[in-house]
Motif scaffolding. Structure first.
Motif, short mmCIF file in Angstrom:
data_model
loop_
_atom_site.label_atom_id
_atom_site.label_comp_id
_atom_site.label_asym_id
_atom_site.label_seq_id
_atom_site.Cartn_x
_atom_site.Cartn_y
_atom_site.Cartn_z
N ARG A 215 91.75 -16.60 9.33
CA ARG A 215 92.50 -15.99 8.23
C ARG A 215 92.34 -14.48 8.12
NH1 ARG A 215 91.75 -21.07 6.10
NH2 ARG A 215 93.59 -21.94 5.09
N SER A 216 91.35 -13.93 8.78
CA SER A 216 91.20 -12.48 8.75
C SER A 216 92.21 -11.79 9.65
CB SER A 216 89.79 -12.10 9.20
OG SER A 216 89.56 -12.51 10.55
N LEU A 217 93.17 -12.56 10.19
CA LEU A 217 94.17 -12.08 11.14
C LEU A 217 93.55 -11.68 12.47
CD1 LEU A 217 96.46 -9.98 8.74
CD2 LEU A 217 96.62 -12.40 9.36
N GLU A 218 92.33 -12.14 12.67
CA GLU A 218 91.66 -11.94 13.95
C GLU A 218 91.51 -13.30 14.63
OE1 GLU A 218 91.07 -9.08 15.21
OE2 GLU A 218 91.47 -7.82 13.47
N GLN A 219 90.66 -13.36 15.66
CA GLN A 219 90.51 -14.59 16.42
C GLN A 219 89.04 -14.94 16.61
OE1 GLN A 219 92.57 -14.13 20.16
NE2 GLN A 219 94.46 -15.03 19.36
N MET A 220 88.80 -16.24 16.71
CA MET A 220 87.51 -16.74 17.16
C MET A 220 87.68 -17.11 18.63
SD MET A 220 84.36 -17.52 16.33
CE MET A 220 84.34 -17.74 14.55
N CYS A 221 86.84 -16.52 19.49
CA CYS A 221 86.93 -16.75 20.93
C CYS A 221 85.65 -17.42 21.41
CB CYS A 221 87.14 -15.44 21.69
SG CYS A 221 88.64 -14.56 21.23
N LEU A 222 85.81 -18.57 22.05
CA LEU A 222 84.70 -19.29 22.65
C LEU A 222 84.83 -19.15 24.16
CD1 LEU A 222 83.38 -22.77 21.59
CD2 LEU A 222 83.66 -22.23 24.00
N ILE A 223 83.80 -18.57 24.80
CA ILE A 223 83.83 -18.31 26.24
C ILE A 223 82.71 -19.10 26.90
CG2 ILE A 223 83.84 -16.53 28.02
CD1 ILE A 223 83.97 -15.27 24.53
N VAL A 224 83.04 -19.89 27.93
CA VAL A 224 82.05 -20.66 28.67
C VAL A 224 82.28 -20.47 30.16
CG1 VAL A 224 81.60 -22.40 26.90
CG2 VAL A 224 83.50 -22.71 28.45
N TRP A 225 81.22 -20.53 30.94
CA TRP A 225 81.34 -20.42 32.39
C TRP A 225 80.20 -21.15 33.09
CZ3 TRP A 225 80.05 -16.55 29.07
CH2 TRP A 225 78.80 -15.94 29.23
N ARG A 226 80.50 -21.66 34.28
CA ARG A 226 79.50 -22.37 35.08
C ARG A 226 79.98 -22.41 36.54
NH1 ARG A 226 80.58 -28.58 32.91
NH2 ARG A 226 82.56 -28.89 34.01
N ALA A 227 79.18 -23.01 37.42
CA ALA A 227 79.51 -23.02 38.84
C ALA A 227 80.57 -24.06 39.19
CB ALA A 227 78.24 -23.29 39.67
N THR A 228 80.70 -25.13 38.39
CA THR A 228 81.68 -26.18 38.69
C THR A 228 82.90 -26.04 37.81
OG1 THR A 228 80.55 -27.68 37.13
CG2 THR A 228 79.88 -27.78 39.45
N SER A 229 83.97 -26.72 38.22
CA SER A 229 85.24 -26.60 37.49
C SER A 229 85.20 -27.39 36.19
CB SER A 229 86.39 -27.12 38.38
OG SER A 229 86.18 -28.48 38.72
#
Length: 424
Positions: A215-229
């Motif tokens: 609602r703040s006109l912004e975004q919540m971003c969840l970033i994940v990474w690993r070696a497998t797909s």
């Protein structure tokens, strides 16, 4: 504000129904006392309230914990349906089971006989991880700590690293297990208005970014990474967790805005300084007309806030409640009382001159603040007093400053109460 809060709660409820089909709660005997939604499989569910859980599913003991247990129920059409049951009993202070909360997820295709004892890996893992994330959010009090605990509950079973970002403060990550690489930063900076999930390669790793508008006109971003797909089920799980965290974060923002605009301290049900200041200004006009004095008492209770850290949150809340009750009894019901800080309170005595205030201070500090918890504690009470004569030009801020100064001087002089005799 109320409409926004209800809208946010409805969003949480809709998110939950994307992961499961039925939410229920039972009492200590396994009887259903709450079930949602109102209809399931084309039939109303409210008729099940008051009946044992076995009326819905008789192949499991609902008072035992279940994490993705496969069970079979009979639909209103008379056909067998395989469901995934996840539930956890809750206990009272003595360890006795007082009921169970849980969810049911219908499996679109019947499980084979060999898999009857366990759920499929995707369903089992996704529901269990989402349950762990929700539990982590509920255990933490501070929103930033809650978000960090939820991220850890998500990343560990996925064997991944990750970060959480509110684009309203892009320079400070809400959570990060390790620093973001340049490849991930570049993708994160691109298409800032895009929502949903994107999967890409970041060097030798497989990365995923989930975005959700708040609602703040912004975004919540969840970033994940690993070696497998990342599998499609894992992508849906991470997007669901991102939506859950976005709802939690914006609901906290709404509550903060409500508290900021309020004249009351929600934890003690007393006036805050904003409300106490307005009350003092309103009362002084009448006191000036009637040529009556008044006294502001600044009360400090050392050790009150530390009880939450040493005895637990519930003991701290109970100590605050008992402290407020004693302070209310120390003044007349018509006098104003507010909470200025964590362990500092302000008491405004209409018509209280120096002599009446001194007598009141002597009685208040004679016995301190006894707190009846297990084990009981006895907290001291320190006072700083400042009197206002009729038609004086002093503002509430000036009175507060003088009262706080008197309190500090009393501490230096090792006195339980002290008057401010002159304006600073």
């Amino acid at each position: 504000m109320l409409a926004s809060t209800l809208e946010s709660r409805e969003r949480w409820r809709s998110l939950l129904y994307q992961a499961v089909d039925l939410v229920f709660e039972t009492d200590s005997r396994g009887r259903i006392i709450l079930i949602s939604p109102d209809t399931w499989l084309g039939q109303p569910t409210t008729s099940l309230i008051g009946h044992p859980f076995s009326a819905l599913c008789d192949s499991v003991d609902i008072l035992q914990p279940h994490a993705g247990t496969a069970a079979t129920i009979t639909t209103p059409q008379g056909e067998p349906l395989t469901v995934i049951l996840s539930s956890r009993p809750f206990h009272d202070d003595e360890g006795q089971i007082t009921g169970t909360r849980g969810t049911l997820k219908a499996v679109s295709e019947p499980l084979s006989a060999s898999a009857c004892g366990t759920a499929s890996p995707a369903d089992h893992d996704g529901i269990a991880i989402l349950a762990d994330v929700t539990t982590a959010l509920r255990k933490a009090i501070v929103p930033r700590l809650a978000a960090a605990a939820a991220m850890e509950a998500l990343l560990e079973p996925l064997g991944a690293e990750g970060a959480l970002l509110d684009t309203a403060a892009p320079d400070t990550l809400l959570y990060s297990s390790s620093s973001l690489t340049d490849d991930i930063q570049a993708v994160l900076s691109a298409s800032p208005s895009q929502t949903g999930t994107i999967v890409f390669r970041a060097g030798t790793r497989h990365a995923m970014i989930c975005r959700e508008n708040i609602r703040s006109l912004e975004q919540m971003c969840l970033i994940v990474w690993r070696a497998t797909s990342w599998s499609p089920q894992e992508q849906k799980l991470c997007q669901a967790v991102c939506s859950l965290l976005a709802g939690f974060w914006e609901l906290d923002s709404i509550h903060r805005r409500i508290l900021f605009d309020s004249d009351y301290d929600i934890s003690s049900n007393l006036l805050n300084w904003k409300g106490l200041k307005a009350e003092i200004e309103r009362r002084t006009r009448r006191l000036d007309q009637e040529v009556m004095p008044a006294t502001l008492i600044i009360a400090r209770v050392p050790g009150l806030t530390e009880l939450s850290k040493t005895r637990g949150f519930e003991a701290g809340e109970e100590a605050l409640r008992q402290c407020v009750a004693l302070l209310r009894k120390a003044v007349r019901p018509t006098d104003a009382i507010g909470r200025i800080g964590n362990n500092i309170f302000g008491l405004w005595m209409d018509g209280g001159d120096r002599f009446a205030a001194a007598e009141r201070a002597e009685r208040m500090t004679a016995h301190g603040i006894p707190i009846l918890i297990d084990p009981p504690v006895h907290l001291p009470l320190q006072l700083g007093l400042v009197s206002r004569e009729a038609n004086a030009e002093e503002t509430p801020e000036t009175l507060l400053e003088r009262g706080m100064l008197a309190l500090q001087e009393g501490l230096v002089e090792n006195r339980l109460w002290r008057f401010s005799h002159e304006a600073p």
